[in-house]
Write a protein that holds these residues in place. Structure first.
Motif, PDB file in Angstrom:
ATOM      1  N   LEU A 187      47.989  23.987  40.307  1.00  0.00           N
ATOM      2  CA  LEU A 187      47.994  25.437  40.592  1.00  0.00           C
ATOM      3  C   LEU A 187      47.580  26.268  39.362  1.00  0.00           C
ATOM      4  N   GLU A 188      46.881  25.576  38.430  1.00  0.00           N
ATOM      5  CA  GLU A 188      46.366  26.290  37.253  1.00  0.00           C
ATOM      6  C   GLU A 188      44.950  26.788  37.529  1.00  0.00           C
ATOM      7  N   PRO A 189      44.613  28.006  37.081  1.00  0.00           N
ATOM      8  CA  PRO A 189      43.269  28.538  37.341  1.00  0.00           C
ATOM      9  C   PRO A 189      42.290  28.228  36.207  1.00  0.00           C
ATOM     10  N   ARG A 190      41.016  28.217  36.581  1.00  0.00           N
ATOM     11  CA  ARG A 190      39.921  28.313  35.623  1.00  0.00           C
ATOM     12  C   ARG A 190      39.148  29.560  36.036  1.00  0.00           C
TER      13      ARG A 190
ATOM     14  N   ASP B 112      42.818  35.131  16.090  1.00  0.00           N
ATOM     15  CA  ASP B 112      43.181  36.005  14.978  1.00  0.00           C
ATOM     16  C   ASP B 112      43.513  37.417  15.442  1.00  0.00           C
ATOM     17  N   SER B 113      43.848  37.573  16.705  1.00  0.00           N
ATOM     18  CA  SER B 113      44.112  38.925  17.213  1.00  0.00           C
ATOM     19  C   SER B 113      45.286  38.870  18.184  1.00  0.00           C
ATOM     20  N   GLU B 114      45.862  40.006  18.442  1.00  0.00           N
ATOM     21  CA  GLU B 114      46.948  40.057  19.428  1.00  0.00           C
ATOM     22  C   GLU B 114      46.392  39.997  20.837  1.00  0.00           C
ATOM     23  N   HIS B 115      45.091  40.376  20.972  1.00  0.00           N
ATOM     24  CA  HIS B 115      44.512  40.530  22.309  1.00  0.00           C
ATOM     25  C   HIS B 115      43.443  39.507  22.629  1.00  0.00           C
ATOM     26  N   GLY B 116      43.206  39.329  23.907  1.00  0.00           N
ATOM     27  CA  GLY B 116      42.133  38.464  24.384  1.00  0.00           C
ATOM     28  C   GLY B 116      40.946  39.304  24.839  1.00  0.00           C
ATOM     29  N   LEU B 117      40.086  38.720  25.677  1.00  0.00           N
ATOM     30  CA  LEU B 117      38.823  39.357  26.027  1.00  0.00           C
ATOM     31  C   LEU B 117      38.774  39.866  27.472  1.00  0.00           C
ATOM     32  N   VAL B 118      39.769  39.477  28.286  1.00  0.00           N
ATOM     33  CA  VAL B 118      39.683  39.781  29.717  1.00  0.00           C
ATOM     34  C   VAL B 118      40.198  41.193  29.995  1.00  0.00           C
ATOM     35  N   LYS B 119      39.401  41.951  30.749  1.00  0.00           N
ATOM     36  CA  LYS B 119      39.785  43.343  31.019  1.00  0.00           C
ATOM     37  C   LYS B 119      40.294  43.573  32.437  1.00  0.00           C
ATOM     38  N   GLY B 120      39.862  42.752  33.374  1.00  0.00           N
ATOM     39  CA  GLY B 120      40.273  42.961  34.767  1.00  0.00           C
ATOM     40  C   GLY B 120      39.539  42.005  35.679  1.00  0.00           C
TER      41      GLY B 120
ATOM     42  N   TYR C  67      50.381  36.241  41.686  1.00  0.00           N
ATOM     43  CA  TYR C  67      49.931  35.008  41.046  1.00  0.00           C
ATOM     44  C   TYR C  67      49.144  35.411  39.807  1.00  0.00           C
ATOM     45  N   VAL C  68      49.583  34.912  38.650  1.00  0.00           N
ATOM     46  CA  VAL C  68      48.963  35.340  37.395  1.00  0.00           C
ATOM     47  C   VAL C  68      47.674  34.549  37.148  1.00  0.00           C
ATOM     48  N   ILE C  69      46.558  35.264  36.990  1.00  0.00           N
ATOM     49  CA  ILE C  69      45.270  34.615  36.698  1.00  0.00           C
ATOM     50  C   ILE C  69      45.129  34.460  35.185  1.00  0.00           C
ATOM     51  N   ALA C  70      45.377  35.543  34.460  1.00  0.00           N
ATOM     52  CA  ALA C  70      45.184  35.515  33.001  1.00  0.00           C
ATOM     53  C   ALA C  70      46.476  35.960  32.326  1.00  0.00           C
ATOM     54  N   TRP C  71      46.925  35.156  31.358  1.00  0.00           N
ATOM     55  CA  TRP C  71      48.108  35.537  30.593  1.00  0.00           C
ATOM     56  C   TRP C  71      47.743  36.622  29.587  1.00  0.00           C
TER      57      TRP C  71
ATOM     58  N   ILE D 169      47.324  39.544  33.840  1.00  0.00           N
ATOM     59  CA  ILE D 169      46.522  40.043  34.969  1.00  0.00           C
ATOM     60  C   ILE D 169      46.755  39.137  36.175  1.00  0.00           C
ATOM     61  N   PRO D 170      47.522  39.621  37.154  1.00  0.00           N
ATOM     62  CA  PRO D 170      47.780  38.821  38.355  1.00  0.00           C
ATOM     63  C   PRO D 170      46.966  39.327  39.547  1.00  0.00           C
ATOM     64  N   ILE D 171      46.924  38.508  40.588  1.00  0.00           N
ATOM     65  CA  ILE D 171      46.515  39.011  41.909  1.00  0.00           C
ATOM     66  C   ILE D 171      47.811  39.193  42.684  1.00  0.00           C
ATOM     67  N   THR D 172      48.037  40.406  43.205  1.00  0.00           N
ATOM     68  CA  THR D 172      49.333  40.724  43.800  1.00  0.00           C
ATOM     69  C   THR D 172      49.302  40.585  45.317  1.00  0.00           C
ATOM     70  N   LEU D 173      50.470  40.621  45.905  1.00  0.00           N
ATOM     71  CA  LEU D 173      50.573  40.578  47.368  1.00  0.00           C
ATOM     72  C   LEU D 173      49.789  41.747  47.969  1.00  0.00           C
ATOM     73  N   THR D 174      49.862  42.926  47.307  1.00  0.00           N
ATOM     74  CA  THR D 174      49.114  44.105  47.784  1.00  0.00           C
ATOM     75  C   THR D 174      47.609  43.832  47.766  1.00  0.00           C
ATOM     76  N   ASP D 175      47.159  43.154  46.687  1.00  0.00           N
ATOM     77  CA  ASP D 175      45.734  42.820  46.609  1.00  0.00           C
ATOM     78  C   ASP D 175      45.348  41.910  47.773  1.00  0.00           C
ATOM     79  N   VAL D 176      46.193  40.933  48.029  1.00  0.00           N
ATOM     80  CA  VAL D 176      45.915  40.009  49.128  1.00  0.00           C
ATOM     81  C   VAL D 176      45.819  40.785  50.442  1.00  0.00           C
TER      82      VAL D 176
END
Lengths: 688, 688
Positions: B455-458, B476-484, B527-531, B541-548
């Motif tokens: 149940l892990e995503p790529r 080397d940063s607190e943040h990653g690259l994914v925005k949405g 369901y969390v896609i990106a931590w 960043i999750p996909i929520t029940l509302t999104d579904v």
């Protein structure tokens, strides 16, 4: 509704035409009339809304038939409402409301005699009040239709355009379907102007799916407005080099609602067409300046007229424009460069239509502007307008039509063919380039008479009643009232000088005559019309030898042009001469003949028709068929090119002389001042 | 010229068509070709000026005939000059100048085999490079003609318009006279646009009475310029709710000279058509604001494209415009008020033409703007453009065409008839109203795969190569690259969640599964896609029940619309599904089928065709016959009105569930990132 299974035929007579025939019972009177060849008007397609189809049921015994209002079907409520609401109006018009019926509603049930008033006829006419009265058929390019739509539903959400097109064709078919030769268009052939497309959604719903449409040439929808409306106006404009005149017309009744005129603002850039062309050539923005001047001028005039007559700009749905070729070109923003130099080619002979919005004229943006065709580089749309007004092509006798300005346009012929030409006459006829010449304005001498025995003149002045010289002298002042001589008086003066022997047939002064008025002036020989104390300029006002020469040159050009035109037709003389234009109505035709300005013709067969070009513009506005006529004439008229005529120079030299004078002219003078009233205003203000 | 008294016949074969026949000696090759059914192009009407009719004379023995360049008449100087001047160009194109002839000049003198290059054919085609290659016939509404006039003289000072009209009809007759079914217009049927009338006098004389005309639909002259010129361009525009795309085309070669696109400036007033309509309704100047925004936007885009490709605005002679019904209305300045409320009526279904100047678009002022027809209130001109591009009406198999946006337009059928409908799908497919949704821009997750065992995503991210999550964490940063998450990834994600059992067929979360990614979040199950450490927003960043739920609502609407449309055709399933529009080319069709967005159909028969609406606009620009086709289809297509379909609600409720999953889908994933290149740019930049 009762569906009859049995029909029988009844005799119906339509008056005043007397059309008579058998008609099945249950037929509407409107349809019965169409069957008998009498087309009755309708806007509302038989929905008892417009009332344009009203008729009067005659009562009594007519020939072998007995007629009575009872022989028509019983009135239903919509019709009754329509009639009774307007009962007072009918009584005022001398119509009995009890005998009035809407012919789209009343059905034939017995023998009937029905009177169809002129205003209810599909091909009704209006009388043009002019020198020669003419009947103008009312058949404008724009027509109003009233249409009721099935409202759109979820089950039938067809687009507005498609819904309106289908309903319009159905209404057209109800109205014209019985008329001879009418073919229903396919709904997909109905075009909607861009501006209509923009606004129709709201108009349709505001009127609860009932609306009035304006349709151009039976195909293009140029206006849609809510409910029933009769506001349908058009404007005919005559753009002269000097003045712009417009006629605001009701396109349903054909009546002139108002007229107005103004100086052509282009006069600021030159007095005549030649100087306008020069202005255009010598200035980078010359064309733009002249174009904007005339368009802005017309627009201002239109706005003023609409305001004065409480007509909305949006209700003006069509314009017709006439003018000489130079005015035509400058109005459209076409350069006159090529028109003004050999081989003098206009951009276009043919009529054409453009949108008022493309010229930024403040009327309905979807309105079309119809430019009448032009016959030649110097025989313009104004001349074509004169032709459709005077109709030489409909007549057996040969007409010679002369529109005199700084440039004279001449048309001659009859139903067998027309020829045209033009000739520059110079500005002398308009009082310009004449030593003491001036416009026809207050203080201008307008009529001159010279006593052959004493060689003393009598003359009249614009703005002052009666004849002088005495009355123009102010006793308590150093100055008199006379300011100068206008164009028509120059002709008067020179003709009288010739008649009284002051000048010879070759235009020389008879220096052996004894009169202190004949003298050597600053510029050579002259004849004094007004002494210093009669004038406001502190100087004597004479007609000089130079003035006489100017008139000789001008009249020779005019005569030669007429002569060569008649020669082209292989006739000696015209049966009738028509003088068109303001100048034509101001000159004394006897004097014109004494001078040899115009060919020989019985004097009573020389008529002035005033602004016939303006009339022609109005006729083209009211009757689209006359546009086709103008177009056809412009296409087929033979152009006589004077500059390349081998005989022109010789004829012209001969025509410089004054002619042998007919005995009857030796004593005749016509002493009616003409400038007292505006002939154009007189002509049209009473016809509305 | 030698006038032959004796003629004999020779065998002439035209390649590549193989048309063969006997032709009289002395016949020009161009005319010989026409006699044998091969129409060869010409602009200059056989005056050896344009060279469009060039052919290659084959050498050698062909079947029973011997061909040689010598079997054609000797070259005259004008032709020779034309050929030799361009010898280098021919060699570059692989053509032997010694075998090249202008078919209007070369006369048949012996047996000949003549090769007619595609570029010389009157009905030449250009290949549209797209998912499904198509040949577009080059037959635009505007055509160039080269005309030489007899100069005006004093003896023949006919007006320019009449002179040009006569010469144009003569040239047209020389060019098309031999083509089947061609009827010469009467010169009086040739119209000249107002702006042409204004400028033609100078153009004619500048070119010494030789000129190039642009003629619209064989009747309206919209441009006249001095001498010979080939600069004839057109622009096809696709006005989408989100983006405006234009194609600048050479209307002689048919080639795309350049493409460009921009955001629709209307997006400032609302993301989708519903919010634009609301904006219009709620603001007094709403209509004007939205109208001006889109027109100014298009104008800016046109100016930029013309500048980039060194094309003059005056050389753009025609525009075609497509867009959904709302865009169509707002572009024209028509209120969408009545479109947006029951019974949802558009102002017009039919195509129509207006002048570019009426919309203040900076191209040739006489250019026409052709608005493609619309099928229904929510099946617009864009859908009609897709139809003429994909041509379901020409095919035996039943197509289902789906153009997915915030509003989906669906068309189904084959040559026996077409049906259409539309359904609002909500903004979910575009990433809007999704908890972490965003546009398809750098940083957006675009593809998601979930391993059913762990149940892990790529997932992949726009602007970054390869798959993550690891590569999106910055050490080397607190943040990653994914925005949405962008729209296509939401579909991916929900489909994968269903495939891996995280959500049930009814769209509930399988809360019994063991994964820290499945959890109760702020807004319910997700369901969390990106931590957090993979994202730039500092949050998971999750996909929520509302999104579904959003996806369920959207896909149910789409499926129900498809289903009811197929039912209308009385078929179970389409033979082929075509996904049109940018979104259609971004979604993974397998995932779409897993979710039940589209009806059952073999996967290889589901194709994405990219911006088919833009293609259709270009096709209508290049080939006027396709406009007639579009008009005919818009008139006859059956409209299925979902809101009044009694089965709609029931079908819709059923479609909310996810379907039974076909076995083959249980393991399939498609792992090709799609946003790396602009699919539209790829499609057109190479075809010029």
């Amino acid at each position: 509704m009762d569906k009859r299974t049995h029909t029988e035929s009844k005799t119906v007579v339509f008056q005043p035409s007397g059309a008579r025939g058998m008609v099945e019972t249950g037929t509407s009177l409107r349809r019965a009339a169409a069957q008998l060849g009498v087309d009755i008007e309708s806007i509302c397609a038989d929905t008892a809304t417009c009332g344009k189809c009203r008729v009067v049921i005659e009562d009594g015994q007519f020939g072998n038939i007995g007629s009575s209002p009872d022989h028509a079907s019983v009135m239903r409520s919509t019709e009754e409402l329509w009639i009774t609401k307007r009962a007072k109006t009918w009584r005022k018009m001398g119509l009995d409301p009890d005998r009035l019926r809407l012919s789209c509603q009343a059905l034939v049930e017995g023998d009937m005699v029905v009177f169809v008033p002129e205003s209810s006829r599909a091909n009704r006419q209006i009388i043009r009040k002019a020198a020669t009265d003419r009947h103008i058929e009312i058949n404008p390019a724009v027509r109003r239709y009233y249409v009721e739509l099935e409202p759109a539903t979820l089950e039938n959400p067809l687009g507005d355009v498609e819904r309106v097109a289908a309903a319009l064709v159905a209404a057209m078919t109800r109205i014209h379907g019985d008329a001879k030769g009418w073919i229903a268009p396919d709904p997909t052939d109905i075009w909607f102007d861009f501006h209509v497309i923009r606004t129709m959604g709201n108009a349709i719903r505001q009127g609860d799916w009932k609306m009035s449409l304006t349709v151009w040439h039976g195909r293009q929808v140029i206006d849609i407005r809510p409910g029933y409306s009769e506001d349908l106006y058009g404007i005919a404009a005559d753009i002269g080099s000097t003045a712009i005149a417009i006629y605001l017309c009701d396109l349903i009744t054909g009546e002139v609602v108002g007229t107005d005129s103004m100086m052509n603002p282009q006069t600021a850039y030159g007095d005549d067409i030649m100087s306008r062309m020069t202005y255009e050539n010598e200035h980078d923005d010359g064309l733009a300046t002249l174009h904007e001047a005339v368009v802005t001028g017309l627009d201002t005039l239109i706005k003023r007229t609409l305001r004065n007559h409480h007509v909305q700009a949006i209700d003006v749905h069509e314009l017709t424009i006439v003018g000489n070729t130079t005015m035509h070109h400058l109005f459209l923003g076409i350069s006159t460069k090529h028109l003004g130099m050999a081989p003098f080619v206009p951009t276009s002979h043919c009529a054409f239509d453009l949108k008022a919005r493309d010229l930024s004229i403040s009327v309905n943006p979807s309105a079309n502007v119809h430019m009448l065709p032009i016959a030649a580089s110097f025989v313009g749309a104004d001349a074509m307008a004169v032709v459709i007004a005077e109709e030489p092509h409909e007549q057996d006798e040969n007409l010679l039509i002369i529109d005199i300005g700084t440039n004279a346009e001449l048309i001659a012929g009859n139903r067998n063919g027309l020829v045209c030409t033009s000739t520059p006459t110079g500005p002398a006829f308009e009082g310009a380039h004449i030593e003491y010449g001036m416009r026809a304005a207050d203080g201008a001498i307008e009529r001159i008479e010279i006593a052959p025995d004493t060689l003393e003149p009598r003359y009249s002045v614009i703005g002052i009643d009666g004849w002088g010289p005495d009355r123009f002298v102010l006793n308590d002042s150093e100055h008199g009232l006379v300011k100068g001589i206008c164009g028509s008086a120059i002709i008067d003066g020179v003709a009288e000088m010739f008649r009284s022997g002051i000048i010879t047939p070759r235009g020389h002064f008879a220096t052996d005559l004894t009169s202190n008025r004949i003298r050597q002036g600053e510029f050579g020989w002259e004849y004094v019309i007004a002494w210093k104390d009669e004038t406001s300029i502190g100087r004597d006002i004479p007609i000089t030898l130079t003035d006489v020469r100017q008139i000789q040159l001008a009249k020779a050009a005019l005569y030669t042009a007429s002569h060569l035109l008649l020669r082209e037709l292989e006739i000696e003389a015209p049966d009738k001469i028509i003088l068109a234009g303001a100048f034509g109505s101001q000159i004394d035709k006897t004097k014109a003949m004494i001078l040899g300005m115009i060919p020989d013709c019985p004097l009573e067969r020389v008529v002035s028709v005033g602004n016939a070009a303006g009339d022609g513009a109005r006729i083209a506005l009211l009757n689209r068929r006359k546009r086709t006529e103008a177009q056809e004439i412009a296409r087929t008229i033979r152009r006589v090119e004077l500059p390349i005529d081998p005989d022109f120079q010789r004829e012209y030299m001969l025509a410089l002389n004054f002619p042998h004078m007919a005995h009857e002219f030796k004593s005749v003078t016509h002493l009616i001042p003409v400038h007292g009233t505006d002939p154009m205003a007189e002509r049209f203000s009473t016809s509305s």
